[in-house]
Design a protein around this motif. Structure first.
Motif, PDB file in Angstrom:
ATOM      1  N   TRP A  54       0.827  -1.198   0.000  1.00 52.91           N
ATOM      2  CA  TRP A  54       0.000   0.000   0.000  1.00 52.91           C
ATOM      3  C   TRP A  54       0.868   1.257   0.000  1.00 52.91           C
ATOM      4  N   TYR A  55       1.949   1.243   0.781  1.00 52.46           N
ATOM      5  CA  TYR A  55       2.838   2.400   0.824  1.00 52.46           C
ATOM      6  C   TYR A  55       3.481   2.638  -0.549  1.00 52.46           C
ATOM      7  N   TRP A  90       2.312   1.735  -3.469  1.00 55.42           N
ATOM      8  CA  TRP A  90       1.287   2.200  -4.405  1.00 55.42           C
ATOM      9  C   TRP A  90       0.903   3.650  -4.144  1.00 55.42           C
ATOM     10  N   SER A  91       0.761   4.037  -2.873  1.00 53.54           N
ATOM     11  CA  SER A  91       0.361   5.415  -2.583  1.00 53.54           C
ATOM     12  C   SER A  91       1.461   6.407  -2.969  1.00 53.54           C
TER      13      SER A  91
END
Length: 110
Positions: free
Chosen positions: A60-61, A63-64
């Motif tokens: 997630w990190y 991708w963000s």
């Protein structure tokens, strides 16, 4: 003397649409997510859940950060392409080896 050309990031326009390169990066992340879910479902335990959630946080990190960068500069032009390709390769390799690492560390229970 010859000049060294420097590649600068290209800023996005207001009407910027997703490029094929950006969509491919998202596809790599979806592949990693499916592998991660398979890893967590293989042997459900508190430790596996904890490890899976840590990997999910890492994905997630990544991708963000990529999404933020894609909203600032063109990801398919300039020096940003090299960095995104390296990040994409790292996520892909991490997704490929996640299950094999699990099998190497944890003994198989019958």
């Amino acid at each position: 003397m010859s000049r060294v050309r420097r590649s600068r990031p290209v800023l996005v326009e207001e009407a910027h649409r997703a490029t094929t390169f950006e969509i491919f990066f998202d596809l790599v992340l979806v592949f990693a997510l499916t592998r991660l879910i398979g890893f967590m479902a293989e042997s459900p335990s508190p430790l596996t859940l904890y490890q899976g959630l840590l990997l999910l946080l890492w994905f997630w990190y990544a991708w963000s950060c990529y999404t933020w960068l894609g909203n600032q500069v063109r990801a398919d032009r300039g020096v940003v392409t090299a960095g995104m390709t390296v990040a994409m390769a790292a996520i892909f390799v991490a997704a490929l080896v996640s299950r094999s690492c699990r099998r190497a560390v944890a003994p198989v229970r019958d």
